[in-house]
Design a protein around this motif. Structure first.
Motif, PDB file in Angstrom:
ATOM      1  N   PHE A   1      -7.784   0.482   0.806  1.00 24.51           N
ATOM      2  CA  PHE A   1      -6.397   0.300   1.229  1.00 24.51           C
ATOM      3  C   PHE A   1      -5.484   1.411   0.725  1.00 24.51           C
ATOM      4  O   PHE A   1      -4.397   1.605   1.258  1.00 24.51           O
ATOM      5  CB  PHE A   1      -5.875  -1.062   0.784  1.00 24.51           C
ATOM      6  CG  PHE A   1      -6.441  -2.203   1.573  1.00 24.51           C
ATOM      7  CD1 PHE A   1      -5.954  -2.515   2.828  1.00 24.51           C
ATOM      8  CD2 PHE A   1      -7.489  -2.960   1.059  1.00 24.51           C
ATOM      9  CE1 PHE A   1      -6.488  -3.560   3.562  1.00 24.51           C
ATOM     10  CE2 PHE A   1      -8.037  -4.007   1.782  1.00 24.51           C
ATOM     11  CZ  PHE A   1      -7.533  -4.315   3.036  1.00 24.51           C
TER      12      PHE A   1
ATOM     13  N   PHE B   1      -4.890   3.642   3.753  1.00 24.28           N
ATOM     14  CA  PHE B   1      -4.426   3.072   5.021  1.00 24.28           C
ATOM     15  C   PHE B   1      -3.121   3.732   5.462  1.00 24.28           C
ATOM     16  O   PHE B   1      -2.229   3.970   4.655  1.00 24.28           O
ATOM     17  CB  PHE B   1      -4.186   1.572   4.875  1.00 24.28           C
ATOM     18  CG  PHE B   1      -5.348   0.714   5.297  1.00 24.28           C
ATOM     19  CD1 PHE B   1      -6.614   0.951   4.787  1.00 24.28           C
ATOM     20  CD2 PHE B   1      -5.175  -0.327   6.180  1.00 24.28           C
ATOM     21  CE1 PHE B   1      -7.693   0.153   5.170  1.00 24.28           C
ATOM     22  CE2 PHE B   1      -6.238  -1.130   6.567  1.00 24.28           C
ATOM     23  CZ  PHE B   1      -7.500  -0.892   6.066  1.00 24.28           C
TER      24      PHE B   1
ATOM     25  N   ASP C   1       0.825  -1.206   0.000  1.00 27.46           N
ATOM     26  CA  ASP C   1       0.000   0.000   0.000  1.00 27.46           C
ATOM     27  C   ASP C   1       0.861   1.259   0.000  1.00 27.46           C
ATOM     28  O   ASP C   1       2.096   1.207   0.026  1.00 27.46           O
ATOM     29  CB  ASP C   1      -1.013  -0.020   1.152  1.00 27.46           C
ATOM     30  CG  ASP C   1      -0.381   0.129   2.536  1.00 27.46           C
ATOM     31  OD1 ASP C   1       0.781   0.574   2.642  1.00 27.46           O
ATOM     32  OD2 ASP C   1      -1.068  -0.188   3.532  1.00 27.46           O
TER      33      ASP C   1
ATOM     34  N   ARG D   1       0.244  -5.930   2.017  1.00 22.65           N
ATOM     35  CA  ARG D   1      -1.079  -6.483   2.318  1.00 22.65           C
ATOM     36  C   ARG D   1      -1.279  -7.759   1.491  1.00 22.65           C
ATOM     37  O   ARG D   1      -0.572  -7.989   0.507  1.00 22.65           O
ATOM     38  CB  ARG D   1      -2.170  -5.472   1.994  1.00 22.65           C
ATOM     39  CG  ARG D   1      -1.954  -4.082   2.595  1.00 22.65           C
ATOM     40  CD  ARG D   1      -2.179  -4.040   4.093  1.00 22.65           C
ATOM     41  NE  ARG D   1      -1.950  -2.687   4.632  1.00 22.65           N
ATOM     42  CZ  ARG D   1      -2.141  -2.345   5.900  1.00 22.65           C
ATOM     43  NH1 ARG D   1      -2.560  -3.251   6.780  1.00 22.65           N
ATOM     44  NH2 ARG D   1      -1.893  -1.110   6.312  1.00 22.65           N
TER      45      ARG D   1
ATOM     46  N   ARG E   1       6.110  -2.585  12.255  1.00 27.09           N
ATOM     47  CA  ARG E   1       5.050  -2.444  11.261  1.00 27.09           C
ATOM     48  C   ARG E   1       5.476  -2.835   9.842  1.00 27.09           C
ATOM     49  O   ARG E   1       4.713  -3.435   9.108  1.00 27.09           O
ATOM     50  CB  ARG E   1       4.521  -1.006  11.242  1.00 27.09           C
ATOM     51  CG  ARG E   1       3.962  -0.521  12.571  1.00 27.09           C
ATOM     52  CD  ARG E   1       2.831  -1.409  13.048  1.00 27.09           C
ATOM     53  NE  ARG E   1       1.670  -1.383  12.170  1.00 27.09           N
ATOM     54  CZ  ARG E   1       0.592  -2.126  12.336  1.00 27.09           C
ATOM     55  NH1 ARG E   1       0.534  -2.993  13.340  1.00 27.09           N
ATOM     56  NH2 ARG E   1      -0.425  -2.033  11.491  1.00 27.09           N
TER      57      ARG E   1
ATOM     58  N   ILE F   1       3.176  -0.894   3.590  1.00 33.80           N
ATOM     59  CA  ILE F   1       2.831  -2.150   4.247  1.00 33.80           C
ATOM     60  C   ILE F   1       2.410  -3.169   3.195  1.00 33.80           C
ATOM     61  O   ILE F   1       1.589  -2.883   2.324  1.00 33.80           O
ATOM     62  CB  ILE F   1       1.681  -1.958   5.257  1.00 33.80           C
ATOM     63  CG1 ILE F   1       2.038  -0.866   6.273  1.00 33.80           C
ATOM     64  CG2 ILE F   1       1.363  -3.270   5.962  1.00 33.80           C
ATOM     65  CD1 ILE F   1       3.210  -1.177   7.159  1.00 33.80           C
TER      66      ILE F   1
ATOM     67  N   ASP G   1      -0.464   2.228  10.833  1.00 28.17           N
ATOM     68  CA  ASP G   1      -1.087   1.607  11.997  1.00 28.17           C
ATOM     69  C   ASP G   1      -2.513   1.149  11.710  1.00 28.17           C
ATOM     70  O   ASP G   1      -3.281   0.873  12.636  1.00 28.17           O
ATOM     71  CB  ASP G   1      -1.060   2.561  13.195  1.00 28.17           C
ATOM     72  CG  ASP G   1      -1.905   3.807  12.966  1.00 28.17           C
ATOM     73  OD1 ASP G   1      -2.395   4.000  11.829  1.00 28.17           O
ATOM     74  OD2 ASP G   1      -2.070   4.599  13.911  1.00 28.17           O
ATOM     75  N   ASP G   2      -2.875   1.062  10.440  1.00 27.79           N
ATOM     76  CA  ASP G   2      -4.157   0.549   9.964  1.00 27.79           C
ATOM     77  C   ASP G   2      -5.324   1.520  10.144  1.00 27.79           C
ATOM     78  O   ASP G   2      -6.472   1.149   9.866  1.00 27.79           O
ATOM     79  CB  ASP G   2      -4.509  -0.804  10.603  1.00 27.79           C
ATOM     80  CG  ASP G   2      -3.455  -1.861  10.338  1.00 27.79           C
ATOM     81  OD1 ASP G   2      -2.749  -1.762   9.316  1.00 27.79           O
ATOM     82  OD2 ASP G   2      -3.323  -2.788  11.161  1.00 27.79           O
ATOM     83  N   THR G   3      -5.071   2.740  10.602  1.00 31.85           N
ATOM     84  CA  THR G   3      -6.129   3.736  10.549  1.00 31.85           C
ATOM     85  C   THR G   3      -6.278   4.192   9.098  1.00 31.85           C
ATOM     86  O   THR G   3      -5.392   4.020   8.271  1.00 31.85           O
ATOM     87  CB  THR G   3      -5.827   4.937  11.461  1.00 31.85           C
ATOM     88  OG1 THR G   3      -4.548   5.506  11.074  1.00 31.85           O
ATOM     89  CG2 THR G   3      -5.762   4.531  12.918  1.00 31.85           C
ATOM     90  N   ILE G   4      -7.434   4.772   8.805  1.00 31.37           N
ATOM     91  CA  ILE G   4      -7.778   5.124   7.429  1.00 31.37           C
ATOM     92  C   ILE G   4      -8.028   6.626   7.346  1.00 31.37           C
ATOM     93  O   ILE G   4      -8.810   7.172   8.136  1.00 31.37           O
ATOM     94  CB  ILE G   4      -9.038   4.363   6.971  1.00 31.37           C
ATOM     95  CG1 ILE G   4      -8.806   2.854   7.102  1.00 31.37           C
ATOM     96  CG2 ILE G   4      -9.408   4.735   5.545  1.00 31.37           C
ATOM     97  CD1 ILE G   4     -10.072   2.029   6.924  1.00 31.37           C
TER      98      ILE G   4
END
Length: 443
Positions: free
Chosen positions: A63, A66, A34, A40, A442, A38, A69-72
């Motif tokens: 995605f 993203f 992404d 995915r 991460r 990260i 830390d996976d917040t959007i």
């Protein structure tokens, strides 16, 4: 993608099934990286690979927004719940994973439901920039250096898994079985490793891979990292690829090596030229140098990157070049290639390839020339130009850069800026220690 192409892909994948089953493959991991760097994944049982190849695997476009830390983030062109994309596995890159028994891996291209490339597909952008250079008669070869720290710890701490000294054989002896298993796994996966060695920071190692087609180099960087992660876990340890594993320590780099070729000749190995730099190779390097501040938003794309990108740490903190100078952002390996030292492994390798090639091509088109090389640590030069000292500065430079704006397109470039600003906001009040802690495991 028309019916004939879907049928062809289905047949090709079907032909692979028996060979993969004979190697005990049960499932196939289909990955993309992404905008936050990260990796995915969506996975399918082996028997479903032909369908995945023909029709893709569904995935949300969310995605693109993203954070690490996976917040959007609520971006201008990404971040909502509506829409669907399809992951199309690259059957030419399918690899049985030596570190994960029962698994195979392949990178994906992201398309819409009609089979058209997604406008924010990172791998497609890297391919587009590679093709643009080919139109001008050039071939690029690329390879990544992957650095990581081996240790133990949870969310709050990092304890190196070896006490051996920097670059010391003792470190390799202490983790001898681990090192052998890792090198063997990479060899089994047909990764051409140039060298493997302990690095400077506690518990740190490095793998360098051989030059190859730029898109495949980015694929290999993903494969290498996930192989390292798998082998490290199997040995009861953890691998950190963060730009800053601990706030006070030396971080992990993700250096890119590139060379420019025409008619099977390496233009960085022109023996009749100063420093063996052919005219087009010089222009290519000069274009990268010119756009380095903006490239930081791609190659040094996290808040943690700017804890690493500091002078006199061999991180390449100055927009300068030098012959075998490990403090300049661009290190010319005379007669071979150009190393970009300011990049790190929080970056998406496909975006690194795409942006770097766009900058290099602009230099060729403009017939750009390099200044005199830096022959000392640039910190001692009065006119040395620092690269951005924060992600905020890098994003501003990226948004002001017309070459990268054109290469990425308006939608893609805006989303990159939105995601970067989302991370800036996430760490607005964070100490260096907190940034290192959150980022540590991460990437």
């Amino acid at each position: 993608m028309d019916t004939a192409e879907r049928d062809h892909r289905h047949a090709r994948a079907t032909d692979l099934l028996d060979g993969l089953a004979d190697r005990d493959v049960v499932a196939v991991a289909i990955t993309w990286v992404d905008h936050s760097g990260i990796t995915r994944v969506k996975s399918v049982p082996l028997r479903r690979l032909p369908d995945a190849a023909a029709n893709g695997v569904g995935v949300s476009p969310v995605f693109d927004a993203f954070l690490l830390d996976d917040t959007i983030v609520a971006g201008r062109h990404a971040g909502g719940p509506v829409g669907d994309l399809r992951l199309h596995p690259d059957l030419d890159r399918i690899t049985v994973l030596a570190g994960q028994p029962g698994w195979a891996w392949t990178p994906a291209d992201r398309h819409d439901r009609r089979g058209e490339p997604h406008p924010q597909d990172e791998r497609a952008l890297a391919r587009t920039m590679t093709d643009r250079l080919a139109v001008h008669g050039f071939e690029v070869k690329a390879g990544f250096e992957v650095e990581w720290a081996v240790g133990h710890g949870g969310t709050a701490d990092f304890r190196p898994a070896t006490t051996g000294p920097a670059y010391g054989h003792a470190r390799q002896v202490e983790l001898s079985d681990y090192c052998v298993d890792l090198v063997a796994a990479l060899a089994e996966q047909d990764v051409d490793v140039l060298q493997f060695h302990p690095e400077y920071a506690p518990g740190q190692f490095e793998v360098s891979t051989a030059p190859e087609d730029p898109v495949h180099a980015a694929d290999t960087a993903v494969l290498v990292r996930e192989t390292i992660r798998a082998i490290t876990i199997r040995h009861g340890m953890r691998a950190s690829f963060s730009p800053k594993v601990v706030a006070e320590g030396v971080g992990n780099g993700g250096h890119l090596h590139v060379s420019l070729w025409r008619d099977h000749r390496n233009l960085f190995a022109a023996q009749d030229r100063p420093h063996a730099l052919g005219p087009d190779a010089e222009s290519f390097a000069a274009g990268i140098l010119r756009h380095l501040p903006a490239l930081c938003a791609i190659g040094s794309p996290s808040v943690a990157s700017y804890l690493r990108l500091v002078p006199s740490h061999w991180a390449g903190a100055f927009a300068a070049w030098g012959v075998e100078n490990r403090e300049t952002a661009l290190r010319l390996v005379e007669g071979r290639d150009l190393e970009i030292k300011s990049y790190d492994l929080s970056a998406n390798p496909y975006l690194v390839i795409a942006a770097t090639l766009a900058a290099g091509l602009a230099g060729i088109v403009d017939d750009a020339r390099l200044p005199e090389p830096a022959e000392v640590d640039p910190v001692h030069l009065a006119d040395a130009r620092r690269l951005p000292t924060s992600l905020t500065e890098a994003v501003r430079a990226f948004e002001d850069d017309e070459v990268l704006a054109e290469a990425f397109g308006a939608e893609f470039a805006a989303t990159i800026a939105d995601v970067r600003r989302g991370e800036i906001d996430r760490f607005a009040d964070a100490s260096p220690e907190e940034v290192a802690r959150v980022t540590r495991w991460r990437h």
